[in-house]
Motif scaffolding. Structure first.
Motif, PDB file in Angstrom:
ATOM      1  N   ARG A  38     -31.698  60.685  -7.899  1.00 46.43           N
ATOM      2  CA  ARG A  38     -30.806  61.920  -7.653  1.00 46.43           C
ATOM      3  C   ARG A  38     -31.134  63.217  -8.536  1.00 46.43           C
ATOM      4  O   ARG A  38     -31.337  64.195  -7.836  1.00 46.43           O
ATOM      5  CB  ARG A  38     -29.375  61.898  -7.712  1.00 46.43           C
ATOM      6  CG  ARG A  38     -28.618  63.357  -7.058  1.00 46.43           C
ATOM      7  CD  ARG A  38     -27.167  62.931  -7.248  1.00 46.43           C
ATOM      8  NE  ARG A  38     -26.144  62.326  -8.181  1.00 46.43           N
ATOM      9  CZ  ARG A  38     -25.868  63.051  -9.056  1.00 46.43           C
ATOM     10  NH1 ARG A  38     -26.087  64.379  -9.163  1.00 46.43           N
ATOM     11  NH2 ARG A  38     -25.095  62.429 -10.307  1.00 46.43           N
ATOM     12  N   ASP A  51     -22.964  64.505 -13.708  1.00 46.09           N
ATOM     13  CA  ASP A  51     -21.672  63.893 -13.346  1.00 46.09           C
ATOM     14  C   ASP A  51     -22.038  63.061 -12.383  1.00 46.09           C
ATOM     15  O   ASP A  51     -22.944  62.754 -11.519  1.00 46.09           O
ATOM     16  CB  ASP A  51     -20.978  65.154 -12.411  1.00 46.09           C
ATOM     17  CG  ASP A  51     -20.177  66.137 -13.371  1.00 46.09           C
ATOM     18  OD1 ASP A  51     -19.695  65.888 -14.501  1.00 46.09           O
ATOM     19  OD2 ASP A  51     -20.282  67.194 -12.815  1.00 46.09           O
ATOM     20  N   LEU A  53     -21.206  61.175  -8.851  1.00 48.49           N
ATOM     21  CA  LEU A  53     -20.717  61.623  -7.738  1.00 48.49           C
ATOM     22  C   LEU A  53     -20.135  60.418  -6.832  1.00 48.49           C
ATOM     23  O   LEU A  53     -20.732  59.287  -7.062  1.00 48.49           O
ATOM     24  CB  LEU A  53     -21.652  62.470  -6.983  1.00 48.49           C
ATOM     25  CG  LEU A  53     -22.315  63.589  -7.655  1.00 48.49           C
ATOM     26  CD1 LEU A  53     -23.266  64.239  -6.664  1.00 48.49           C
ATOM     27  CD2 LEU A  53     -21.350  64.759  -7.852  1.00 48.49           C
ATOM     28  N   GLU A  54     -19.399  60.712  -5.727  1.00 49.65           N
ATOM     29  CA  GLU A  54     -18.839  59.696  -5.063  1.00 49.65           C
ATOM     30  C   GLU A  54     -20.157  58.892  -4.280  1.00 49.65           C
ATOM     31  O   GLU A  54     -19.873  57.776  -4.159  1.00 49.65           O
ATOM     32  CB  GLU A  54     -17.893  60.184  -4.081  1.00 49.65           C
ATOM     33  CG  GLU A  54     -17.239  59.143  -3.184  1.00 49.65           C
ATOM     34  CD  GLU A  54     -16.198  59.785  -2.286  1.00 49.65           C
ATOM     35  OE1 GLU A  54     -15.877  59.066  -1.205  1.00 49.65           O
ATOM     36  OE2 GLU A  54     -15.902  60.987  -2.221  1.00 49.65           O
ATOM     37  N   THR A  55     -21.086  59.827  -3.898  1.00 48.15           N
ATOM     38  CA  THR A  55     -21.955  59.402  -3.161  1.00 48.15           C
ATOM     39  C   THR A  55     -23.037  58.471  -4.025  1.00 48.15           C
ATOM     40  O   THR A  55     -23.679  57.589  -3.498  1.00 48.15           O
ATOM     41  CB  THR A  55     -22.944  60.673  -2.630  1.00 48.15           C
ATOM     42  OG1 THR A  55     -23.471  61.470  -3.794  1.00 48.15           O
ATOM     43  CG2 THR A  55     -22.282  61.420  -1.630  1.00 48.15           C
ATOM     44  N   ASP A  56     -23.080  58.655  -5.164  1.00 43.08           N
ATOM     45  CA  ASP A  56     -23.929  57.758  -6.258  1.00 43.08           C
ATOM     46  C   ASP A  56     -23.258  56.170  -6.242  1.00 43.08           C
ATOM     47  O   ASP A  56     -23.908  55.237  -6.014  1.00 43.08           O
ATOM     48  CB  ASP A  56     -23.691  58.335  -7.623  1.00 43.08           C
ATOM     49  CG  ASP A  56     -24.524  59.387  -7.872  1.00 43.08           C
ATOM     50  OD1 ASP A  56     -25.414  59.868  -7.060  1.00 43.08           O
ATOM     51  OD2 ASP A  56     -23.850  60.395  -8.724  1.00 43.08           O
ATOM     52  N   LYS A  94     -13.412  61.036 -13.720  1.00 38.50           N
ATOM     53  CA  LYS A  94     -14.529  61.965 -14.155  1.00 38.50           C
ATOM     54  C   LYS A  94     -15.428  61.395 -14.910  1.00 38.50           C
ATOM     55  O   LYS A  94     -15.190  61.204 -16.227  1.00 38.50           O
ATOM     56  CB  LYS A  94     -13.776  63.295 -14.880  1.00 38.50           C
ATOM     57  CG  LYS A  94     -14.555  64.406 -15.577  1.00 38.50           C
ATOM     58  CD  LYS A  94     -15.060  65.156 -14.187  1.00 38.50           C
ATOM     59  CE  LYS A  94     -16.177  66.251 -14.700  1.00 38.50           C
ATOM     60  NZ  LYS A  94     -16.866  66.590 -13.895  1.00 38.50           N
ATOM     61  N   GLU A 151      -9.378  65.817  -2.794  1.00 36.32           N
ATOM     62  CA  GLU A 151     -10.621  65.730  -3.420  1.00 36.32           C
ATOM     63  C   GLU A 151     -11.742  65.139  -2.603  1.00 36.32           C
ATOM     64  O   GLU A 151     -12.816  65.858  -2.546  1.00 36.32           O
ATOM     65  CB  GLU A 151     -10.244  64.706  -4.693  1.00 36.32           C
ATOM     66  CG  GLU A 151      -9.648  65.594  -5.722  1.00 36.32           C
ATOM     67  CD  GLU A 151     -10.531  66.816  -6.499  1.00 36.32           C
ATOM     68  OE1 GLU A 151     -11.510  66.364  -6.820  1.00 36.32           O
ATOM     69  OE2 GLU A 151      -9.945  67.749  -6.605  1.00 36.32           O
ATOM     70  N   ASN A 155     -14.909  67.480  -1.377  1.00 41.71           N
ATOM     71  CA  ASN A 155     -16.274  66.644  -1.712  1.00 41.71           C
ATOM     72  C   ASN A 155     -17.275  66.266  -0.478  1.00 41.71           C
ATOM     73  O   ASN A 155     -18.414  66.612  -0.603  1.00 41.71           O
ATOM     74  CB  ASN A 155     -16.111  65.338  -2.538  1.00 41.71           C
ATOM     75  CG  ASN A 155     -15.741  65.553  -4.121  1.00 41.71           C
ATOM     76  OD1 ASN A 155     -15.816  66.763  -4.627  1.00 41.71           O
ATOM     77  ND2 ASN A 155     -15.257  64.741  -4.542  1.00 41.71           N
ATOM     78  N   SER A 156     -16.727  65.898   0.441  1.00 43.52           N
ATOM     79  CA  SER A 156     -17.339  65.796   1.741  1.00 43.52           C
ATOM     80  C   SER A 156     -17.870  67.034   2.139  1.00 43.52           C
ATOM     81  O   SER A 156     -19.083  67.122   2.578  1.00 43.52           O
ATOM     82  CB  SER A 156     -16.665  65.055   2.765  1.00 43.52           C
ATOM     83  OG  SER A 156     -15.485  65.540   3.249  1.00 43.52           O
ATOM     84  N   ASP A 159     -20.864  68.228  -0.010  1.00 43.32           N
ATOM     85  CA  ASP A 159     -22.056  67.365  -0.011  1.00 43.32           C
ATOM     86  C   ASP A 159     -22.582  67.941   1.287  1.00 43.32           C
ATOM     87  O   ASP A 159     -23.821  67.577   1.528  1.00 43.32           O
ATOM     88  CB  ASP A 159     -21.649  66.041   0.020  1.00 43.32           C
ATOM     89  CG  ASP A 159     -21.289  65.392  -1.324  1.00 43.32           C
ATOM     90  OD1 ASP A 159     -21.562  66.101  -2.328  1.00 43.32           O
ATOM     91  OD2 ASP A 159     -20.807  64.245  -1.348  1.00 43.32           O
TER      92      ASP A 159
END
Length: 167
Positions: A38, A51, A53-56, A94, A151, A155-156, A159
């Motif tokens: 990434r 950071d 991320l949720e996608t990670d 976090k 949140e 985030n969506s 992204d």
């Protein structure tokens, strides 16, 4: 906070809670690769805080087999926590990594696993004591649920935003 630490130390006294080293290494190696891809950084590049991320985490979940996701990761006295449980926990934390050096990366991830163990132990104790049935706890949980849903939504949106050179 000091009172909470004292209570946690009392809960942990005499208990040995461990995480599965092989599963930890698999998860750590895959997550490190995901973050390197990434950020387009390597182990030797210096990085400023990266950071998680949720996608990670979602990529990590999809890269693990069903048996790995459901395998016992943290061995509590009863009902071990699975990798899937830990990754769900990590989405809402976090998490920041300051190095892609494999050893330092694993040390950072290990601190997150330790915090998960502590939080999970406190949560299990609360359920055992029936604290989840208290009105104040139900209200607080609803507030946090709404916060986390907001949140995820933000985030969506973030992204999905793309900026072109013309902008």
């Amino acid at each position: 906070q000091k009172l909470g630490r004292t209570y946690l130390d009392k809960l942990l006294s005499g208990k040995s809670i461990t995480a599965d080293r092989q599963l930890f290494d698999i998860m750590s190696d895959k997550l490190l690769d995901i973050l390197k891809n990434r950020t387009a950084k390597t182990e030797i590049d210096s990085i400023a805080n990266v950071d998680l991320l949720e996608t990670d985490v979602k990529k990590l979940i999809s890269s693990l087999s069903t048996s790995e996701l459901n395998a016992a990761f943290v061995k509590f006295d009863s009902n071990p926590a699975r990798i899937k449980d830990f990754l769900s926990y990590m989405i809402y934390q976090k998490v920041v990594f300051d190095s892609f050096n494999s050893l330092r990366f694993k040390q950072s991830l290990n601190r997150i696993v330790k915090k998960f163990m502590e939080d999970e132990l406190i949560s299990r104790e609360g359920f055992k004591l029936g604290l989840d049935k208290l009105t104040a706890v139900k209200n607080d949980l609803q507030i946090w649920k709404n916060y986390y849903l907001c949140e995820v939504l933000m985030n969506s949106y973030a992204d999905s935003i793309t900026i072109t050179d013309g902008e």
